[in-house]
Design an enzyme around this catalytic site. Structure first.
Site, PDB file in Angstrom:
ATOM      1  N   GLN A   1      -8.822  -1.188  -5.623  1.00 58.86           N
ATOM      2  CA  GLN A   1      -7.566  -1.011  -4.898  1.00 58.86           C
ATOM      3  C   GLN A   1      -6.396  -1.501  -5.758  1.00 58.86           C
ATOM      4  O   GLN A   1      -6.424  -2.600  -6.293  1.00 58.86           O
ATOM      5  CB  GLN A   1      -7.621  -1.763  -3.556  1.00 58.86           C
ATOM      6  CG  GLN A   1      -6.445  -1.520  -2.628  1.00 58.86           C
ATOM      7  CD  GLN A   1      -6.325  -0.081  -2.141  1.00 58.86           C
ATOM      8  OE1 GLN A   1      -7.307   0.649  -2.057  1.00 58.86           O
ATOM      9  NE2 GLN A   1      -5.117   0.345  -1.839  1.00 58.86           N
TER      10      GLN A   1
ATOM     11  N   LYS B   1     -10.656   2.577   4.458  1.00 57.89           N
ATOM     12  CA  LYS B   1     -11.602   3.300   3.601  1.00 57.89           C
ATOM     13  C   LYS B   1     -13.037   2.957   3.989  1.00 57.89           C
ATOM     14  O   LYS B   1     -13.890   3.840   4.074  1.00 57.89           O
ATOM     15  CB  LYS B   1     -11.342   2.969   2.119  1.00 57.89           C
ATOM     16  CG  LYS B   1     -10.051   3.610   1.608  1.00 57.89           C
ATOM     17  CD  LYS B   1      -9.601   3.108   0.244  1.00 57.89           C
ATOM     18  CE  LYS B   1      -8.221   3.684  -0.087  1.00 57.89           C
ATOM     19  NZ  LYS B   1      -7.668   3.220  -1.355  1.00 57.89           N
TER      20      LYS B   1
ATOM     21  N   ASP C   1     -11.220   8.009  -7.447  1.00 57.95           N
ATOM     22  CA  ASP C   1      -9.757   8.024  -7.286  1.00 57.95           C
ATOM     23  C   ASP C   1      -9.107   9.088  -8.172  1.00 57.95           C
ATOM     24  O   ASP C   1      -7.955   9.460  -7.961  1.00 57.95           O
ATOM     25  CB  ASP C   1      -9.173   6.661  -7.697  1.00 57.95           C
ATOM     26  CG  ASP C   1      -8.849   5.776  -6.505  1.00 57.95           C
ATOM     27  OD1 ASP C   1      -8.460   6.317  -5.457  1.00 57.95           O
ATOM     28  OD2 ASP C   1      -8.970   4.544  -6.643  1.00 57.95           O
TER      29      ASP C   1
HETATM   30  N1  GUN Z   1      -3.171   1.850  -3.849  1.00 57.64           N
HETATM   31  C1  GUN Z   1      -2.382   2.709  -3.169  1.00 57.64           C
HETATM   32  N2  GUN Z   1      -2.969   3.922  -3.090  1.00 57.64           N
HETATM   33  C2  GUN Z   1      -4.133   3.835  -3.739  1.00 57.64           C
HETATM   34  C3  GUN Z   1      -5.186   4.759  -3.999  1.00 57.64           C
HETATM   35  O1  GUN Z   1      -5.161   5.942  -3.630  1.00 57.64           O
HETATM   36  N3  GUN Z   1      -6.250   4.265  -4.695  1.00 57.64           N
HETATM   37  C4  GUN Z   1      -6.307   2.989  -5.135  1.00 57.64           C
HETATM   38  N4  GUN Z   1      -7.378   2.608  -5.826  1.00 57.64           N
HETATM   39  N5  GUN Z   1      -5.344   2.114  -4.918  1.00 57.64           N
HETATM   40  C5  GUN Z   1      -4.277   2.532  -4.215  1.00 57.64           C
END
Ligand code: GUN
Length: 281
Positions: free
Chosen positions: A96, A52, A119
């Protein structure tokens, strides 16, 4: 042979578009900034977070990185989110998941200001999606809609079947396909005669979490098959929820794993960050 839906290529295209948009925004004095929080050092999470941040750097988005120790208390985490909510220069906040067990995930999701919820996990964002109002949409299902649209696949009037009902994929996927005028069925572990239901699908979205479970017995001839799963097989190679070699010959279009849905999630996260900054103006 089916059309292979190339998520790597489509996500690269989206990232190029965003890069240009961010450059144009910079000319007008608008910058884009994402705060990324990771609690603990789960190796898979570290890889996702790293990807990311790399995507941010490529597009021209500033990323603020908060790598907090496993022992961080919920109070400390919520305090950080509160600070970031108030900061004018921060457009997006991402925690996350999963967070360590002693932290209440729902409380964390609710603490993020909806206007920074890139998100799309906040109840307000989900509610807005449900009633067709503006708000951020969960990145993986949003990415799947882009894959379909940019591959010239019509959704309106199609039988769409989703396998899986998670808050992050299955449920928002259903709402998005409905918004595109698909006829939507959501199946799950308690669905009876699953194969009969999935065989009705013109567009089948597999988000089951079981490696190569979906064989051609689940798929109608000529269907479009979208594979959300990502696993390692017995030879340590990546595979999806769909048995690709078995299913590909009977469908009209299919996403590979890797290189299908996966790369789209980050592209849509970047899109949400840019949108958040643009909306702020
Ligand atoms: N953990 C696995 N996929 C995601 C996601 O798309 N966003 C976040 N914040 N955590 C994750």
């Amino acid at each position: 042979m089916p059309q292979i839906i190339n998520g790597k290529e489509i996500s690269a295209q989206i990232k190029e578009e965003l890069k240009e948009k961010v450059a144009a925004m910079k000319e007008e004095g608008i910058s884009v900034c994402l705060a990324v929080i990771q609690v603990g050092d789960d190796p898979a999470s570290s890889v996702y977070v790293g990807n990311k941040k790399k995507a941010c750097a490529y597009i021209g988005i500033t990323s603020l990185s908060y790598e907090l120790p496993e022992e961080t208390t919920q109070e400390e985490l919520l305090k950080l989110i509160e600070e970031l909510n108030k900061r004018e220069d921060v457009n997006g906040i991402l925690v996350q998941l999963p967070v360590p067990e002693h932290i209440d995930e729902d409380a964390v999701i609710r603490a993020i200001a909806p206007e920074k919820d890139v998100d799309g996990f906040h109840p307000q964002s989900v509610g807005a999606l449900c009633i067709g109002q503006k708000g951020f949409v969960s990145c993986t299902p949003a990415g799947i809609i882009q894959l379909l649209k940019r591959s010239g696949i019509e959704i309106a009037g199609k039988e769409c079947v989703i396998i899986g009902r998670s808050n992050i994929v299955g449920k928002p996927m259903a709402l998005l396909l409905l918004r595109e005028n698909g006829t939507v069925t959501v199946t799950h572990s308690r669905t009876k005669n699953l194969k009969e239901v999935t065989k009705r699908a013109d567009i089948l979205v597999a988000a089951v979490g079981k490696p190569r479970m979906i064989t051609r017995e689940y798929v109608k001839e000529g269907a479009v098959v979208i594979d959300v799963g990502i696993h390692r097989n017995e030879n340590n190679k990546l595979c999806g929820d769909v048995d690709y070699d078995d299913v590909a010959p009977v469908c009209s279009a299919i996403t590979p794993v890797p290189g299908g849905v996966g790369p789209m999630t980050i592209a849509m996260l970047m899109n949400n960050c840019v949108e958040s900054a643009a909306l702020r103006q």
